[in-house]
Write a protein that holds these residues in place. Structure first.
Motif, PDB file in Angstrom:
ATOM      1  N   GLN A  95      33.726  24.799  41.547  1.00 43.02           N
ATOM      2  CA  GLN A  95      34.037  23.760  42.538  1.00 43.02           C
ATOM      3  C   GLN A  95      34.760  22.594  41.870  1.00 43.02           C
ATOM      4  O   GLN A  95      35.726  22.061  42.421  1.00 43.02           O
ATOM      5  CB  GLN A  95      32.761  23.249  43.206  1.00 43.02           C
ATOM      6  CG  GLN A  95      32.154  24.222  44.190  1.00 43.02           C
ATOM      7  CD  GLN A  95      30.797  23.742  44.667  1.00 43.02           C
ATOM      8  OE1 GLN A  95      29.915  23.438  43.867  1.00 43.02           O
ATOM      9  NE2 GLN A  95      30.636  23.674  45.979  1.00 43.02           N
ATOM     10  N   MET A  96      34.281  22.192  40.700  1.00 43.67           N
ATOM     11  CA  MET A  96      34.916  21.088  39.984  1.00 43.67           C
ATOM     12  C   MET A  96      36.354  21.440  39.611  1.00 43.67           C
ATOM     13  O   MET A  96      37.267  20.654  39.838  1.00 43.67           O
ATOM     14  CB  MET A  96      34.134  20.765  38.710  1.00 43.67           C
ATOM     15  CG  MET A  96      32.799  20.121  38.938  1.00 43.67           C
ATOM     16  SD  MET A  96      31.922  19.865  37.384  1.00 43.67           S
ATOM     17  CE  MET A  96      33.120  18.973  36.433  1.00 43.67           C
ATOM     18  N   ALA A  97      36.558  22.615  39.037  1.00 43.58           N
ATOM     19  CA  ALA A  97      37.894  23.027  38.615  1.00 43.58           C
ATOM     20  C   ALA A  97      38.827  23.119  39.810  1.00 43.58           C
ATOM     21  O   ALA A  97      39.985  22.695  39.737  1.00 43.58           O
ATOM     22  CB  ALA A  97      37.829  24.353  37.869  1.00 43.58           C
ATOM     23  N   GLU A 107      40.099  29.278  46.794  1.00 39.95           N
ATOM     24  CA  GLU A 107      41.467  29.435  46.284  1.00 39.95           C
ATOM     25  C   GLU A 107      41.471  29.480  44.756  1.00 39.95           C
ATOM     26  O   GLU A 107      42.169  30.303  44.156  1.00 39.95           O
ATOM     27  CB  GLU A 107      42.351  28.274  46.752  1.00 39.95           C
ATOM     28  CG  GLU A 107      42.670  28.295  48.229  1.00 39.95           C
ATOM     29  CD  GLU A 107      43.300  26.990  48.701  1.00 39.95           C
ATOM     30  OE1 GLU A 107      44.116  27.061  49.641  1.00 39.95           O
ATOM     31  OE2 GLU A 107      42.976  25.907  48.153  1.00 39.95           O
ATOM     32  N   TYR A 108      40.686  28.611  44.155  1.00 36.82           N
ATOM     33  CA  TYR A 108      40.616  28.581  42.697  1.00 36.82           C
ATOM     34  C   TYR A 108      40.031  29.893  42.159  1.00 36.82           C
ATOM     35  O   TYR A 108      40.577  30.495  41.231  1.00 36.82           O
ATOM     36  CB  TYR A 108      39.783  27.391  42.220  1.00 36.82           C
ATOM     37  CG  TYR A 108      39.693  27.309  40.726  1.00 36.82           C
ATOM     38  CD1 TYR A 108      40.737  26.774  39.981  1.00 36.82           C
ATOM     39  CD2 TYR A 108      38.590  27.802  40.038  1.00 36.82           C
ATOM     40  CE1 TYR A 108      40.675  26.719  38.598  1.00 36.82           C
ATOM     41  CE2 TYR A 108      38.514  27.745  38.653  1.00 36.82           C
ATOM     42  CZ  TYR A 108      39.564  27.204  37.945  1.00 36.82           C
ATOM     43  OH  TYR A 108      39.507  27.164  36.585  1.00 36.82           O
ATOM     44  N   ASN A 110      40.008  32.830  43.578  1.00 35.12           N
ATOM     45  CA  ASN A 110      40.961  33.917  43.775  1.00 35.12           C
ATOM     46  C   ASN A 110      42.107  33.852  42.761  1.00 35.12           C
ATOM     47  O   ASN A 110      42.551  34.885  42.256  1.00 35.12           O
ATOM     48  CB  ASN A 110      41.500  33.912  45.200  1.00 35.12           C
ATOM     49  CG  ASN A 110      40.456  34.327  46.205  1.00 35.12           C
ATOM     50  OD1 ASN A 110      39.456  34.960  45.858  1.00 35.12           O
ATOM     51  ND2 ASN A 110      40.650  33.946  47.449  1.00 35.12           N
ATOM     52  N   MET A 111      42.581  32.647  42.463  1.00 37.52           N
ATOM     53  CA  MET A 111      43.639  32.495  41.466  1.00 37.52           C
ATOM     54  C   MET A 111      43.162  33.035  40.115  1.00 37.52           C
ATOM     55  O   MET A 111      43.879  33.780  39.444  1.00 37.52           O
ATOM     56  CB  MET A 111      44.049  31.035  41.312  1.00 37.52           C
ATOM     57  CG  MET A 111      45.097  30.830  40.217  1.00 37.52           C
ATOM     58  SD  MET A 111      45.379  29.114  39.753  1.00 37.52           S
ATOM     59  CE  MET A 111      43.828  28.690  38.964  1.00 37.52           C
ATOM     60  N   MET A 112      41.934  32.674  39.729  1.00 39.19           N
ATOM     61  CA  MET A 112      41.423  33.111  38.434  1.00 39.19           C
ATOM     62  C   MET A 112      41.186  34.622  38.411  1.00 39.19           C
ATOM     63  O   MET A 112      41.492  35.288  37.422  1.00 39.19           O
ATOM     64  CB  MET A 112      40.143  32.347  38.080  1.00 39.19           C
ATOM     65  CG  MET A 112      40.377  30.854  37.884  1.00 39.19           C
ATOM     66  SD  MET A 112      41.671  30.461  36.683  1.00 39.19           S
ATOM     67  CE  MET A 112      40.850  30.936  35.179  1.00 39.19           C
ATOM     68  N   ILE A 113      40.676  35.171  39.495  1.00 40.96           N
ATOM     69  CA  ILE A 113      40.460  36.626  39.572  1.00 40.96           C
ATOM     70  C   ILE A 113      41.787  37.364  39.449  1.00 40.96           C
ATOM     71  O   ILE A 113      41.866  38.440  38.851  1.00 40.96           O
ATOM     72  CB  ILE A 113      39.736  36.997  40.889  1.00 40.96           C
ATOM     73  CG1 ILE A 113      38.271  36.547  40.811  1.00 40.96           C
ATOM     74  CG2 ILE A 113      39.841  38.490  41.178  1.00 40.96           C
ATOM     75  CD1 ILE A 113      37.520  36.649  42.125  1.00 40.96           C
ATOM     76  N   ASN A 114      42.837  36.749  39.979  1.00 43.88           N
ATOM     77  CA  ASN A 114      44.160  37.373  39.950  1.00 43.88           C
ATOM     78  C   ASN A 114      44.955  37.042  38.685  1.00 43.88           C
ATOM     79  O   ASN A 114      46.161  37.236  38.658  1.00 43.88           O
ATOM     80  CB  ASN A 114      44.954  36.983  41.197  1.00 43.88           C
ATOM     81  CG  ASN A 114      44.363  37.612  42.445  1.00 43.88           C
ATOM     82  OD1 ASN A 114      44.011  38.784  42.444  1.00 43.88           O
ATOM     83  ND2 ASN A 114      44.238  36.831  43.502  1.00 43.88           N
ATOM     84  N   GLY A 115      44.298  36.574  37.662  1.00 43.00           N
ATOM     85  CA  GLY A 115      44.968  36.374  36.381  1.00 43.00           C
ATOM     86  C   GLY A 115      45.266  34.937  36.015  1.00 43.00           C
ATOM     87  O   GLY A 115      45.881  34.672  34.990  1.00 43.00           O
ATOM     88  N   GLY A 116      44.873  33.986  36.832  1.00 46.23           N
ATOM     89  CA  GLY A 116      45.094  32.578  36.499  1.00 46.23           C
ATOM     90  C   GLY A 116      46.437  32.060  36.961  1.00 46.23           C
ATOM     91  O   GLY A 116      47.188  32.739  37.660  1.00 46.23           O
ATOM     92  N   ARG A 117      46.729  30.853  36.546  1.00 49.38           N
ATOM     93  CA  ARG A 117      47.962  30.190  36.935  1.00 49.38           C
ATOM     94  C   ARG A 117      49.138  30.813  36.190  1.00 49.38           C
ATOM     95  O   ARG A 117      49.025  31.166  35.023  1.00 49.38           O
ATOM     96  CB  ARG A 117      47.856  28.700  36.590  1.00 49.38           C
ATOM     97  CG  ARG A 117      48.949  27.855  37.171  1.00 49.38           C
ATOM     98  CD  ARG A 117      48.836  26.413  36.757  1.00 49.38           C
ATOM     99  NE  ARG A 117      47.535  25.859  37.016  1.00 49.38           N
ATOM    100  CZ  ARG A 117      47.293  24.838  37.823  1.00 49.38           C
ATOM    101  NH1 ARG A 117      48.259  24.236  38.440  1.00 49.38           N
ATOM    102  NH2 ARG A 117      46.080  24.402  37.993  1.00 49.38           N
ATOM    103  N   ASP A 118      50.263  30.907  36.872  1.00 47.24           N
ATOM    104  CA  ASP A 118      51.487  31.409  36.261  1.00 47.24           C
ATOM    105  C   ASP A 118      51.815  30.545  35.043  1.00 47.24           C
ATOM    106  O   ASP A 118      51.867  29.317  35.152  1.00 47.24           O
ATOM    107  CB  ASP A 118      52.619  31.339  37.290  1.00 47.24           C
ATOM    108  CG  ASP A 118      53.918  31.959  36.795  1.00 47.24           C
ATOM    109  OD1 ASP A 118      54.264  31.774  35.611  1.00 47.24           O
ATOM    110  OD2 ASP A 118      54.582  32.608  37.609  1.00 47.24           O
TER     111      ASP A 118
END
Length: 124
Positions: A95-97, A107-108, A110-118
């Protein structure tokens, strides 16, 4: 004179180095104090009074009060210490991140599960 820091220009990133550590020493010590239940209770009862017991800058105190974790990091906070504030507030690290990136927790996650930020994020 500060050392040459070629890592300083990583978009969206504050590197926690010796300089940041010195700048945030009291902020991080405050965060670590929240590991004790009695300190968490005192902080929650009167946040400003508890913060005033620490020789932090006013800017650091205001960032804590606003729960502006990105500002806390810029002012020398270390995310692993700052997590104690989130835990005191009943928030997960996820939640903090998410709040620090402008994303919802989902959203955060899901982003991490999908490999993180581009890795090209923030670069021109």
């Amino acid at each position: 004179m500060a050392l040459d820091k070629p890592y300083k220009n990583v978009p969206g990133t504050t590197i926690f180095d010796a300089e940041q550590s010195r700048k945030g020493y009291h902020l991080n010590q405050f965060c670590m104090s929240l590991m004790k239940a009695e300190n968490r209770a005192r902080f929650k009862a009167n946040e400003r009074a508890y913060l005033d017991e620490w020789p932090m800058t006013e800017e650091q105190k205001q960032a804590v009060l606003a729960r502006d974790l990105n500002r806390c990091i810029a002012l020398g906070g270390n995310i692993y210490f700052l997590a104690k504030i989130g835990a005191t507030d009943g928030k997960s690290f996820q939640q903090m991140a998410g709040s620090m990136t402008g994303m919802s927790e989902e959203e955060y996650r899901n982003m991490m599960i999908n490999g993180g930020r581009d890795p090209r994020w923030g670069r021109n």
